[in-house]
Scaffold this active site. Structure first.
Site: not given
Ligand SMILES: *Cc1c(COP(=O)(O)O)cnc(C)c1O
Length: 400
Positions: A189, A217, A248
């Site tokens: 990320s 992502h 996302k």
């Molecule tokens: C955003 C993210 C999460 C969390 O996901 P949510 O559904 O928003 O709780 C977990 N792992 C990674 C790598 C992320 O970027």
């Protein structure tokens, strides 16, 4: 407390003290308020800006089919689900999402959690215990780290994407432990690079280790039509746990895992975050169903995201910006010092571009950056406007 001491501890003074300390170091989050939806042009703190830091990669949160499907589900089934999934909170809609998602991803089965964080925090601690070991990439996401902290397993960390080091650790672990779990982000990320999942699976299988990828992502972004990291490498179903999120690129909310039916049966009987927390409202499940449907039937969104990404990266690089190892719509613009990244972000905002700085301790001291996230809803004009500002400010601040 010693005898005769009348002074009582001040039970909650730390709240203010610790907050003030954060403010003093400028580490506190200053919340930015959106006055519109999360749209390619949003109004943030009263100013219209080009949105360059949302995870809404495909702009699906504003897609009419998702909105309509959410409305229809709420009208038909209500605002809430009434229970946890395991008791009386599993609706037909929830089951439909899981079936459709598994089919879309070309994997036997899937399970939806309330969030991606809840999936990691609920599942990881059940996969390993006292006699076991978890092997992590050093740059894994905080929700993986918290999931790992909930286990009694030993931990080992390998250098970012370093397959030689992973193999050495596996060789050693093979003799010492019962179960071995190798866990990694899919798309990282902060840098936008991709874990070599094909190699990770191959090496892990050699040593009888399970594999778990957090593709938050990557879901909806990489692989044909956004089918995720397994499809990206052509190894669908070979990763023991493909985990991701609807929050996302899918434009909704919700964690997901995909794998064998055995995995899903195990996961929903064991994950405490799943068993002890209410299920998604019907509107959420309705929007999730429509999101998968849009990915299946409208390939133009993923294509546009990638066209935009390639153009933006190419132009930034030709201006002389360092965009690191990024291979995805997360493009870091690396500027060095934290103060410079903050300054660039502030000036970009003044010019109508919303992109936040990522600074130490989230990244190395000399690798502070503006993390840009591409969006399929941005036009060529939007990108040219943005690039022109980046170039002007980059020169002014001595970055290029
Ligand atoms: C955003 C993210 C999460 C969390 O996901 P949510 O559904 O928003 O709780 C977990 N792992 C990674 C790598 C992320 O970027």
């Amino acid at each position: 407390m010693g005898e005769g001491l009348i002074m009582k501890r001040n039970s909650n003074a730390f709240l203010k003290e610790e907050y003030d300390e954060l403010v003093k170091k400028n580490f506190n989050w200053k919340l930015r308020i959106l006055e519109t939806g999360s749209t390619p042009h949003s109004v943030v703190d009263g100013k219209e800006v080009i949105m360059l830091c949302s995870n809404n990669y495909l702009n699906l949160s504003n897609h009419p089919r998702l909105i309509q499907s959410a409305i229809n589900a709420a009208k038909k089934f209500g605002a809430g689900s009434g229970s946890v999934r395991a008791i009386a909170g599993t609706m037909k809609l929830h089951m439909e999402v899981e079936e459709k998602l598994a089919k879309f991803k070309g994997i036997e089965s899937s399970l939806i959690y309330q969030t991606g964080f809840a999936a990691n925090a609920g599942l990881i601690p059940q996969l390993v215990g006292k006699e076991d070991v978890i092997i992590s990439d050093e740059l894994n996401h905080g929700s993986i780290i918290d999931g790992v902290r909930l286990t009694k397993a030993d931990r080992a960390v390998y250098k970012h994407r370093d397959m030689g080091e992973l193999e050495n650790i596996l060789k050693d672990a093979d003799k010492k432990y019962n179960r071995i779990l190798v866990i990694t982000d899919g798309v990282f990320s902060m840098d936008g690079d991709i874990a070599p999942m094909d190699k990770i699976v191959e090496i892990s299988r050699e040593y009888g280790a399970m594999t778990y990828v957090d593709d938050a992502h990557g879901e909806g972004v990489i692989g044909p039509d956004g089918r995720g990291i397994g499809a990206h490498f052509g190894i669908e179903g070979k990763i023991d746990v493909e985990m991701g999120t609807f929050s996302k690129a899918y434009g909704v909310v919700g964690g997901l895992i995909a794998g064998s039916q055995d995995l899903v049966n195990f996961a929903y009987n064991k994950s405490r975050t799943w068993l002890l927390s209410g299920s998604h409202p019907p509107s959420v499940a309705g929007a999730q169903l429509a999101a998968i449907d849009v990915l299946e039937t409208e390939p133009e969104h993923v294509k546009k995201l990638w066209d935009n990404t390639k153009y933006f990266k190419k132009e930034l690089n030709s201006m002389g910006f360092d965009t690191g190892e990024s291979e995805t719509p997360i493009t870091p613009v690396i500027v060095g010092e934290s103060s410079k990244a903050k300054e660039l972000s502030n000036r970009l905002y003044d010019e109508g571009i919303f992109a936040l700085p990522i600074v130490f301790p989230m990244v190395a001291k000399d690798k502070a950056r503006i993390r840009t996230m591409m969006n399929a809803g941005l036009t060529k004009e939007d990108l040219d406007f943005t690039l022109e500002r980046f170039e002007k400010l980059g020169k002014k601040l001595g970055i290029i």
